[in-house]
Each structure stands twice: as structure tokens, then as C-alpha cells.
Scaffold this active site. Structure first.
Site, PDB file in Angstrom:
ATOM      1  CG  HIS A 114       0.086   3.404  -0.061  1.00 39.82           C
ATOM      2  ND1 HIS A 114      -0.571   2.194  -0.061  1.00 39.82           N
ATOM      3  CD2 HIS A 114      -0.380   4.078   1.025  1.00 39.82           C
ATOM      4  CE1 HIS A 114      -1.402   2.139   0.965  1.00 39.82           C
ATOM      5  NE2 HIS A 114      -1.309   3.275   1.646  1.00 39.82           N
ATOM      6  CG  HIS A 172       1.481   3.001   5.544  1.00 43.79           C
ATOM      7  ND1 HIS A 172       0.828   3.198   6.747  1.00 43.79           N
ATOM      8  CD2 HIS A 172       0.513   2.924   4.610  1.00 43.79           C
ATOM      9  CE1 HIS A 172      -0.475   3.244   6.532  1.00 43.79           C
ATOM     10  NE2 HIS A 172      -0.695   3.089   5.234  1.00 43.79           N
ATOM     11  CG  HIS A 230       4.675   2.912  16.181  1.00 44.55           C
ATOM     12  ND1 HIS A 230       3.852   2.052  15.479  1.00 44.55           N
ATOM     13  CD2 HIS A 230       3.878   3.893  16.658  1.00 44.55           C
ATOM     14  CE1 HIS A 230       2.608   2.495  15.542  1.00 44.55           C
ATOM     15  NE2 HIS A 230       2.597   3.621  16.256  1.00 44.55           N
TER      16      HIS A 230
HETATM   17  P1  5GP Z   1      -3.703   2.663   4.418  1.00 46.95           P
HETATM   18  O1  5GP Z   1      -5.127   2.340   4.038  1.00 46.95           O
HETATM   19  O2  5GP Z   1      -3.544   2.734   5.932  1.00 46.95           O
HETATM   20  O3  5GP Z   1      -3.127   3.861   3.730  1.00 46.95           O
HETATM   21  O4  5GP Z   1      -2.823   1.462   3.887  1.00 46.95           O
HETATM   22  C1  5GP Z   1      -2.690   0.259   4.556  1.00 46.95           C
HETATM   23  C2  5GP Z   1      -2.280  -0.757   3.532  1.00 46.95           C
HETATM   24  O5  5GP Z   1      -1.798  -1.900   4.209  1.00 46.95           O
HETATM   25  C3  5GP Z   1      -3.417  -1.227   2.615  1.00 46.95           C
HETATM   26  O6  5GP Z   1      -3.095  -0.934   1.262  1.00 46.95           O
HETATM   27  C4  5GP Z   1      -3.487  -2.735   2.884  1.00 46.95           C
HETATM   28  O7  5GP Z   1      -3.756  -3.483   1.724  1.00 46.95           O
HETATM   29  C5  5GP Z   1      -2.133  -3.034   3.468  1.00 46.95           C
HETATM   30  N1  5GP Z   1      -2.108  -4.154   4.406  1.00 46.95           N
HETATM   31  C6  5GP Z   1      -2.991  -4.375   5.426  1.00 46.95           C
HETATM   32  N2  5GP Z   1      -2.655  -5.492   6.095  1.00 46.95           N
HETATM   33  C7  5GP Z   1      -1.543  -5.983   5.486  1.00 46.95           C
HETATM   34  C8  5GP Z   1      -0.728  -7.144   5.729  1.00 46.95           C
HETATM   35  O8  5GP Z   1      -0.958  -7.931   6.644  1.00 46.95           O
HETATM   36  N3  5GP Z   1       0.328  -7.324   4.895  1.00 46.95           N
HETATM   37  C9  5GP Z   1       0.602  -6.474   3.860  1.00 46.95           C
HETATM   38  N4  5GP Z   1       1.659  -6.766   3.086  1.00 46.95           N
HETATM   39  N5  5GP Z   1      -0.138  -5.381   3.610  1.00 46.95           N
HETATM   40  C10 5GP Z   1      -1.210  -5.144   4.409  1.00 46.95           C
HETATM   41 ZN    ZN Z   2       4.131   0.309  14.381  1.00 44.61          ZN
END
Ligand code: 5GP
Ligand code: ZN
Length: 116
Positions: A101, A99, A46
Site C-alpha cells: 500500500h 501488495h 503471484h
Molecule cells: P489488505 O487488507 O490485504 O492489506 O489490502 C487489500 C486491499 O485491496 C484493500 O485496501 C482493499 O480495499 C483493496 N481491494 C480489494 N478488492 C479490490 C478491488 O477489486 N479493486 C481494487 N482496486 N482494490 C481492491
Molecule cells: Zn495473485
């Protein structure tokens, strides 16, 4: 982190569509894809966000990028792809576990951020 969504995905508590895994990295398909290929690459340890990468854990961020290159190849993204790591409120980061993308599978346009 016991209440972290991505830690739960990594340990299998929450199901995911895994595309890659090694000792340091887990990668899975985004649940709300924003491109034909939309994969999230996360360190198994984490780390809250890119703002928390330091000398002690930077090798884990590097492992994610090595994995991203392998994944782009295995997903057939020969036309190119984009890597995004949202960090903090202004970026719209919604899950506080670092993370990357990977987005691809179509031309993604030239803008890096929304203009309005
Ligand atoms: P952020 O907005 O933090 O950059 O990206 C988080 C990403 O996690 C989003 O694109 C969202 O669609 C994805 N996400 C959120 N919850 C889940 C989940 O339970 N499973 C998966 N596979 N993706 C998720
Ligand atoms: Zn975590």
C-alpha cells in the site's frame, strides 16, 4: 493463480485504475481509499505475502519498491508517504497476493498500528 483477485486485476479480467506498469510490476488505485492517495503496488508474478519473499523472488519485491518511489514522485507526494505490506491474519491481510500500500496526500499520524 486462477482464482486470485489481484492476478485477475493484473491480467485485465477485473478492471482497475492503473497508475503504473512495467515488465514486473502493476500498480492501481485502492477501491476503498484510506488516504487522498492510496495505491496498491503488486508484482505481476503471484507471491502470496511478504512471508513468501525469498532469495529467488526478492528482486520482484525490490521492483515494487522502485515503482513505489516513482509513483510517489508522479503523485506529488513530496510531503512524504507510508508503505505498508500486510502479511498474514494478524496483519489483516485480505488479498493473498503480495501488495504494498502507498498511502499519502495528508499527514498520516505517528502510530503504526491501532492501539486498541
Ligand atoms: P489488505 O487488507 O490485504 O492489506 O489490502 C487489500 C486491499 O485491496 C484493500 O485496501 C482493499 O480495499 C483493496 N481491494 C480489494 N478488492 C479490490 C478491488 O477489486 N479493486 C481494487 N482496486 N482494490 C481492491
Ligand atoms: Zn495473485
Amino acid at each position: 493463480m486462477s482464482d486470485c483477485l489481484f492476478c485477475k486485476i493484473i491480467n485485465g479480467e477485473i478492471p482497475s485504475q492503473r497508475v503504473y506498469e512495467d515488465e514486473y510490476v502493476y500498480a492501481f488505485r485502492d477501491i476503498t481509499p484510506q488516504a487522498p492517495v492510496h495505491i496498491l503496488v503488486v508484482p505481476k508474478e503471484h507471491i502470496a505475502s511478504a512471508a513468501d519473499i525469498d532469495e529467488n523472488n526478492s528482486h520482484l519485491a525490490a521492483k515494487c519498491l522502485v515503482a513505489a518511489a516513482k509513483i510517489a514522485n508522479s503523485e506529488g507526494l513530496s510531503g512524504g508517504f507510508r508503505i505498508i505490506a500486510n502479511s498474514g491474519p494478524d496483519s489483516g491481510q485480505t488479498v493473498l497476493h503480495l501488495h504494498f500500500h502507498i498511502l499519502g496526500g495528508k499527514p498520516l499520524g505517528t502510530g503504526l498500528v491501532a492501539t486498541e
